[in-house]
Design a protein around this motif. Sequence first.
Motif, PDB file in Angstrom:
ATOM      1  N   ALA A  79      36.390 -11.633  42.133  1.00 52.07           N
ATOM      2  CA  ALA A  79      36.027 -10.437  42.880  1.00 52.07           C
ATOM      3  C   ALA A  79      36.143 -10.793  44.353  1.00 52.07           C
ATOM      4  N   PRO A  86      36.622  -8.776  47.620  1.00 52.30           N
ATOM      5  CA  PRO A  86      36.817  -7.760  48.649  1.00 52.30           C
ATOM      6  C   PRO A  86      36.958  -8.448  49.998  1.00 52.30           C
ATOM      7  N   GLY A 123      39.317  -3.799  47.553  1.00 54.43           N
ATOM      8  CA  GLY A 123      38.672  -4.786  46.705  1.00 54.43           C
ATOM      9  C   GLY A 123      39.616  -5.142  45.579  1.00 54.43           C
ATOM     10  N   GLU A 174      32.114  -3.411  39.053  1.00 51.05           N
ATOM     11  CA  GLU A 174      32.896  -3.676  40.260  1.00 51.05           C
ATOM     12  C   GLU A 174      33.064  -2.428  41.107  1.00 51.05           C
ATOM     13  N   LEU A 175      33.423  -1.315  40.486  1.00 48.76           N
ATOM     14  CA  LEU A 175      33.645  -0.093  41.261  1.00 48.76           C
ATOM     15  C   LEU A 175      32.354   0.372  41.942  1.00 48.76           C
ATOM     16  N   SER A 221      29.950  -1.630  42.910  1.00 50.12           N
ATOM     17  CA  SER A 221      29.681  -2.580  44.001  1.00 50.12           C
ATOM     18  C   SER A 221      30.576  -2.291  45.212  1.00 50.12           C
ATOM     19  N   TRP A 222      31.738  -1.704  44.974  1.00 54.29           N
ATOM     20  CA  TRP A 222      32.645  -1.351  46.067  1.00 54.29           C
ATOM     21  C   TRP A 222      32.349   0.031  46.644  1.00 54.29           C
ATOM     22  N   TYR A 267      41.260  -1.744  44.432  1.00 57.63           N
ATOM     23  CA  TYR A 267      40.706  -0.506  44.975  1.00 57.63           C
ATOM     24  C   TYR A 267      40.863  -0.481  46.484  1.00 57.63           C
ATOM     25  N   ASP A 268      41.457   0.588  46.977  1.00 57.30           N
ATOM     26  CA  ASP A 268      41.593   0.826  48.410  1.00 57.30           C
ATOM     27  C   ASP A 268      40.755   2.053  48.745  1.00 57.30           C
ATOM     28  N   ALA A 269      39.567   1.809  49.270  1.00 52.84           N
ATOM     29  CA  ALA A 269      38.635   2.898  49.560  1.00 52.84           C
ATOM     30  C   ALA A 269      39.187   3.867  50.600  1.00 52.84           C
TER      31      ALA A 269
END
Length: 151
Positions: A4, A6, A13, A36-37, A39-40, A78-80
């Motif tokens: 993990a 990020p 992340g 994970e999602l 936490s992000w 994941y790209d927020a």
Amino acid sequence: MNHATPDVGAPAGTFTQLLSSTRRGARLARLLTVTELRSWGAPDDLTERAEIVVAELAANAVLHGRVPGRSFRLTLVYDAAAGHLRIEVTDARGDAYPHRTACGTEGDALRLGGRGLALVTALADHWDCVPYPPGGKTVRAALSTRRETTP
């Protein structure tokens, strides 16, 4: 091996995990995805759709992509800032590719399986399958946050 990672200061992340090709491994893939999602800080809608997509892809990896003694790999990116999630599930069976089937055909109601990829198609923006040398395959799905539109 849990990665993990990020990036500090970056909106993306990445998570990669090898999991046993068992029902327990498929369940763990789903639970890890949600953890994970969250936490992000991913939106609930995206997290819920990703949970179902990962559950289906991991179940397929266990049921159709299993090679004794080999694991499957779950990768999340994941790209927020872009509101984009890429899901990858890699298994050891490069000779067994998923097929897109038409839902709603005669006899569908009596089938016990085969609806998982229809769910993936409905929930993901798109998905595909690519070879993973030397002998496996990766099923990839892309999901994005749904933009609310006002009437």
